[in-house]
Write a protein that holds these residues in place. Structure first.
Motif, PDB file in Angstrom:
ATOM      1  N   ASP B 139       8.831  44.864 -36.230  1.00 31.12           N
ATOM      2  CA  ASP B 139       9.730  45.505 -35.275  1.00 31.12           C
ATOM      3  C   ASP B 139      11.058  45.778 -35.969  1.00 31.12           C
ATOM      4  N   PRO B 140      11.228  46.959 -36.559  1.00 31.04           N
ATOM      5  CA  PRO B 140      12.443  47.265 -37.323  1.00 31.04           C
ATOM      6  C   PRO B 140      13.717  47.292 -36.490  1.00 31.04           C
ATOM      7  N   ASP B 141      13.594  47.312 -35.153  1.00 30.25           N
ATOM      8  CA  ASP B 141      14.792  47.359 -34.310  1.00 30.25           C
ATOM      9  C   ASP B 141      15.517  46.026 -34.242  1.00 30.25           C
ATOM     10  N   ILE B 142      14.859  44.982 -34.639  1.00 31.29           N
ATOM     11  CA  ILE B 142      15.460  43.652 -34.524  1.00 31.29           C
ATOM     12  C   ILE B 142      16.457  43.442 -35.651  1.00 31.29           C
ATOM     13  N   VAL B 143      17.655  43.003 -35.272  1.00 33.18           N
ATOM     14  CA  VAL B 143      18.729  42.793 -36.260  1.00 33.18           C
ATOM     15  C   VAL B 143      19.068  41.316 -36.414  1.00 33.18           C
ATOM     16  N   GLU B 144      18.618  40.513 -35.457  1.00 33.96           N
ATOM     17  CA  GLU B 144      18.908  39.084 -35.538  1.00 33.96           C
ATOM     18  C   GLU B 144      17.711  38.311 -34.986  1.00 33.96           C
ATOM     19  N   LEU B 145      17.472  37.156 -35.583  1.00 35.34           N
ATOM     20  CA  LEU B 145      16.376  36.302 -35.112  1.00 35.34           C
ATOM     21  C   LEU B 145      16.944  34.943 -34.730  1.00 35.34           C
ATOM     22  N   GLN B 146      16.535  34.484 -33.574  1.00 29.29           N
ATOM     23  CA  GLN B 146      16.972  33.170 -33.109  1.00 29.29           C
ATOM     24  C   GLN B 146      15.765  32.244 -33.043  1.00 29.29           C
ATOM     25  N   ILE B 147      15.973  31.040 -33.541  1.00 23.37           N
ATOM     26  CA  ILE B 147      14.943  29.997 -33.430  1.00 23.37           C
ATOM     27  C   ILE B 147      15.385  29.092 -32.287  1.00 23.37           C
ATOM     28  N   SER B 148      14.560  29.013 -31.264  1.00 22.78           N
ATOM     29  CA  SER B 148      14.962  28.300 -30.046  1.00 22.78           C
ATOM     30  C   SER B 148      13.923  27.267 -29.643  1.00 22.78           C
ATOM     31  N   ARG B 149      14.420  26.201 -29.029  1.00 26.27           N
ATOM     32  CA  ARG B 149      13.514  25.262 -28.360  1.00 26.27           C
ATOM     33  C   ARG B 149      13.505  25.630 -26.888  1.00 26.27           C
ATOM     34  N   ASP B 150      12.341  26.004 -26.441  1.00 26.45           N
ATOM     35  CA  ASP B 150      12.180  26.555 -25.098  1.00 26.45           C
ATOM     36  C   ASP B 150      11.503  25.516 -24.212  1.00 26.45           C
ATOM     37  N   GLY B 151      12.247  24.992 -23.244  1.00 32.00           N
ATOM     38  CA  GLY B 151      11.660  24.067 -22.286  1.00 32.00           C
ATOM     39  C   GLY B 151      10.990  24.853 -21.173  1.00 32.00           C
ATOM     40  N   VAL B 176       7.211  29.259 -16.591  1.00 32.78           N
ATOM     41  CA  VAL B 176       8.569  29.810 -16.632  1.00 32.78           C
ATOM     42  C   VAL B 176       9.403  29.032 -17.627  1.00 32.78           C
ATOM     43  N   THR B 177      10.400  29.729 -18.117  1.00 26.34           N
ATOM     44  CA  THR B 177      11.352  29.068 -19.024  1.00 26.34           C
ATOM     45  C   THR B 177      12.395  28.364 -18.184  1.00 26.34           C
ATOM     46  N   GLU B 178      12.587  27.104 -18.471  1.00 26.34           N
ATOM     47  CA  GLU B 178      13.552  26.332 -17.712  1.00 26.34           C
ATOM     48  C   GLU B 178      14.869  26.201 -18.467  1.00 26.34           C
ATOM     49  N   ASP B 179      14.740  26.115 -19.760  1.00 29.33           N
ATOM     50  CA  ASP B 179      15.908  25.837 -20.577  1.00 29.33           C
ATOM     51  C   ASP B 179      15.639  26.328 -21.987  1.00 29.33           C
ATOM     52  N   ARG B 180      16.487  27.211 -22.500  1.00 25.42           N
ATOM     53  CA  ARG B 180      16.301  27.700 -23.865  1.00 25.42           C
ATOM     54  C   ARG B 180      17.522  27.320 -24.682  1.00 25.42           C
ATOM     55  N   ASP B 181      17.273  26.600 -25.745  1.00 25.86           N
ATOM     56  CA  ASP B 181      18.342  26.073 -26.593  1.00 25.86           C
ATOM     57  C   ASP B 181      18.197  26.690 -27.985  1.00 25.86           C
ATOM     58  N   VAL B 182      19.134  27.565 -28.355  1.00 23.57           N
ATOM     59  CA  VAL B 182      19.082  28.211 -29.659  1.00 23.57           C
ATOM     60  C   VAL B 182      19.519  27.223 -30.721  1.00 23.57           C
ATOM     61  N   LYS B 183      18.616  26.939 -31.649  1.00 20.21           N
ATOM     62  CA  LYS B 183      18.905  25.949 -32.682  1.00 20.21           C
ATOM     63  C   LYS B 183      19.430  26.583 -33.971  1.00 20.21           C
ATOM     64  N   HIS B 184      19.007  27.798 -34.224  1.00 19.94           N
ATOM     65  CA  HIS B 184      19.459  28.463 -35.441  1.00 19.94           C
ATOM     66  C   HIS B 184      19.271  29.955 -35.277  1.00 19.94           C
ATOM     67  N   ALA B 185      20.144  30.717 -35.907  1.00 22.36           N
ATOM     68  CA  ALA B 185      20.027  32.179 -35.855  1.00 22.36           C
ATOM     69  C   ALA B 185      20.359  32.739 -37.229  1.00 22.36           C
ATOM     70  N   CYS B 186      19.728  33.867 -37.543  1.00 19.81           N
ATOM     71  CA  CYS B 186      20.046  34.514 -38.817  1.00 19.81           C
ATOM     72  C   CYS B 186      19.931  36.018 -38.621  1.00 19.81           C
ATOM     73  N   SER B 187      20.668  36.778 -39.416  1.00 16.84           N
ATOM     74  CA  SER B 187      20.639  38.223 -39.280  1.00 16.84           C
ATOM     75  C   SER B 187      19.582  38.801 -40.189  1.00 16.84           C
ATOM     76  N   ALA B 188      19.144  39.973 -39.845  1.00 21.10           N
ATOM     77  CA  ALA B 188      18.093  40.624 -40.621  1.00 21.10           C
ATOM     78  C   ALA B 188      18.643  41.377 -41.818  1.00 21.10           C
ATOM     79  N   GLU B 189      19.924  41.398 -41.981  1.00 18.50           N
ATOM     80  CA  GLU B 189      20.499  42.215 -43.053  1.00 18.50           C
ATOM     81  C   GLU B 189      20.042  41.720 -44.418  1.00 18.50           C
ATOM     82  N   GLY B 190      19.990  40.439 -44.565  1.00 19.40           N
ATOM     83  CA  GLY B 190      19.572  39.875 -45.846  1.00 19.40           C
ATOM     84  C   GLY B 190      18.123  40.172 -46.146  1.00 19.40           C
ATOM     85  N   GLY B 191      17.351  40.490 -45.075  1.00 17.10           N
ATOM     86  CA  GLY B 191      15.937  40.728 -45.286  1.00 17.10           C
ATOM     87  C   GLY B 191      15.598  42.173 -45.486  1.00 17.10           C
ATOM     88  N   ARG B 192      16.509  43.048 -45.255  1.00 21.72           N
ATOM     89  CA  ARG B 192      16.228  44.491 -45.383  1.00 21.72           C
ATOM     90  C   ARG B 192      16.261  44.932 -46.849  1.00 21.72           C
TER      91      ARG B 192
END
Lengths: 309, 192
Positions: B139-151, B176-192
């Motif tokens: 999905d080339p439209d994505i510019v950032e990826l978040q790693i989340s723990r999803d309750g 259903v998602t009750e609680d989403r906690d973003v643990k880490h995020a990174c941008s896609a720029e380094g991967g392009r």
């Protein structure tokens, strides 16, 4: 001998008798006799299974696993990253050819060992991505005793011997223990609530953590039909915990083989879990196929019927 | 009473008399054969195998190929945590990226994702970068990826829950998602 000393000797004789019976049972369970025909069928069958897993397994895709996602199993402790695609393909080719050689009974001991080793390494690669995968472990374990199985047996060897029996009996014992442990840890970790709660329903509703069920509607129906979920849970739980009874009453082995195969086929349909190696390995070991062949037909396996003039 | 032609069962090249003798002994173990003994090497191998199998199974540790055989042993309740990837587009919209969208090599990535919980920032960034590279391929439209723990929680379909929290419908139930906690995020720029 006086009455008192006779009475004193009776419990000792009784306990000695129990020990002797236990030793006899243990000896028969692990080292009991089987026919060469049965050993031949099992040995060839395991070689076929190992060959299929090696050749058809999704190992080539592992080469693309990025290094941060690689968590090598202890057996591959030196591994920093997945091997190149060429190495994986080479293992599949060598393992497949070796398995074929074992099936065709060419340099059987070496061929079987090479096939088994290639399978071990490929399965280790697959398990080196952070999650313990059990898909291949039963086959790996129960096929290990056959590394030292006697050679030269044929389908016409119908005299039971201990030299032919021990690989089969050991493999059956290992199978029984493996299923018992799956049930034991359910009991240990969750207790009887594994059955007497919404646990099985929730397993169906949440679905598998990897893969997709072949029949998701069936999983939904089981999950949302309380009595069906209860029966399914009770069946799985009791099958696993009671599996060792096949070591006490060998006549039950074919029945447990069928039930285990049904369980694995069922879990593939409702959870998409690939346990077809288990579903084939267990009947291969627990059913005496040459004997079954003889009972269904009028001639032994490997013989030719000829009417006298 | 008629006499039926005897049917002889013979192996290839065997004399009928020999075959008949074998058939008589077919089900009798040859206990007098001194050579019919399990070799010492086999007993040693079996001993090693059983020690390995029993120790891992009874104690409950994992040391592949030794394993405790814990399969579905943990209780499944109405709540469960998942580690998920959430892709962020340029316009700020987000969507969950299923691991099944990625090549098979990434199918078990949920387990390394959990290590973000205790990894150093550098190690977490390494994991995030390799995943965002794979996600951008899909999905080339994505510019950032978040790693989340999803309750997540299983709720009855007819109970109160927000549309935006819906993950999946399972018959009369909804995850259903009750609680989403973003643990880490990174941008896609380094991967392009």
């Amino acid at each position: 001998m006086t009455t008192a000393s006779a009475k004193q000797g009776a419990p000792e004789a009784s306990s000695a008798g129990v020990v002797a019976r236990l030793k006899s049972w243990f000896d028969d369970t692990l080292w009991g006799p089987e026919t060469g025909a049965r050993l031949y069928v099992v040995h060839v069958g395991l070689s076929v299974l190992i060959g299929l897993r090696v050749v058809l397994g999704p190992y080539r895709a592992l080469a693309d696993t990025p290094e941060p996602l690689v968590d090598p199993v202890p057996l591959l402790f030196w591994m920093q990253e997945m091997p190149p695609l060429g190495v994986i393909i080479a293992l599949q080719v060598v393992g497949g050819v070796a398995a074929l050689a074992a099936v065709l009974r060419r340099n059987v001991r070496l061929a079987y060992a090479v096939a088994w080793f290639c399978y071990l390494i490929l399965a280790a690669y697959r398990g080196s991505r952070g999650k313990v995968l059990h898909n291949d472990l039963l086959l790996l374990w129960v096929s290990a005793p056959f590394l030292l199985a006697p050679l030269g047996e044929t389908l016409r060897d119908r005299i039971p011997k201990r030299i032919y029996g021990w690989p089969i009996r050991v493999a059956i014992t290992m199978t029984a223990l493996v299923y018992f442990f799956t049930g034991f840890h359910k009991l240990r970790r969750t207790g009887f609530e594994w059955v007497f709660s919404d646990n099985m329903s929730n397993i169906m509703r949440w679905g598998p953590s990897i893969g997709e069920p072949a029949l998701p509607d069936a999983a939904t129906w089981i999950g949302n039909t309380t009595w069906v979920a209860f029966l399914a849970g009770a069946f799985l739980f009791s099958l696993e915990l009671t599996f060792p009874v096949v070591l006490l009453w060998r006549r039950l082995q074919p029945f447990y083989a069928v039930l285990a195969a049904m369980m694995h086929v069922g879990t593939w349909f409702v959870l998409g879990l690939d346990y077809w190696a288990w579903a084939i390995t267990v009947p291969l070991l627990l059913v005496n196929w040459p004997e079954l062949w003889e009972r269904l037909g009028d001639r032994p396996l490997g013989s030719r019927l000829r009417r006298s003039p | 009473m008629g006499v039926q032609d005897p049917v002889e069962q013979v192996g290839d090249g065997e004399h009928p008399a020999e075959a008949g003798g074998d058939e008589d002994r077919a089900d009798q173990p040859d206990r007098t054969d001194e050579a019919d003994r399990v070799p010492r090497s086999a007993r040693c191998l079996v001993g090693v195998l059983f020690v390995a199998l029993l120790s891992a199974g009874l104690i409950g540790f994992e040391l592949w190929p030794m394993t405790a055989w814990r399969m579905f042993s943990a209780p499944r309740g109405e709540t469960q945590n998942f580690w998920v990837l959430e892709g962020v587009a340029e316009d700020g919209s987000t969507r969950e990226v299923e691991l099944t969208e990625l090549p098979m090599a990434y199918s078990n990535a949920e387990w390394p994702l959990r290590s973000v919980n205790w990894n150093s920032a550098v190690e977490s960034e390494e994991i995030c970068q390799v995943l965002v590279e794979a996600v951008v391929e899909v999905d080339p439209d994505i510019v950032e990826l978040q790693i989340s723990r999803d309750g997540r929680r299983l709720v009855r379909e007819d109970s109160d829950w927000e549309d935006g929290d819906h993950v999946r419908t399972v018959g009369d139930w909804v995850i259903v998602t009750e609680d989403r906690d973003v643990k880490h995020a990174c941008s896609a720029e380094g991967g392009r």
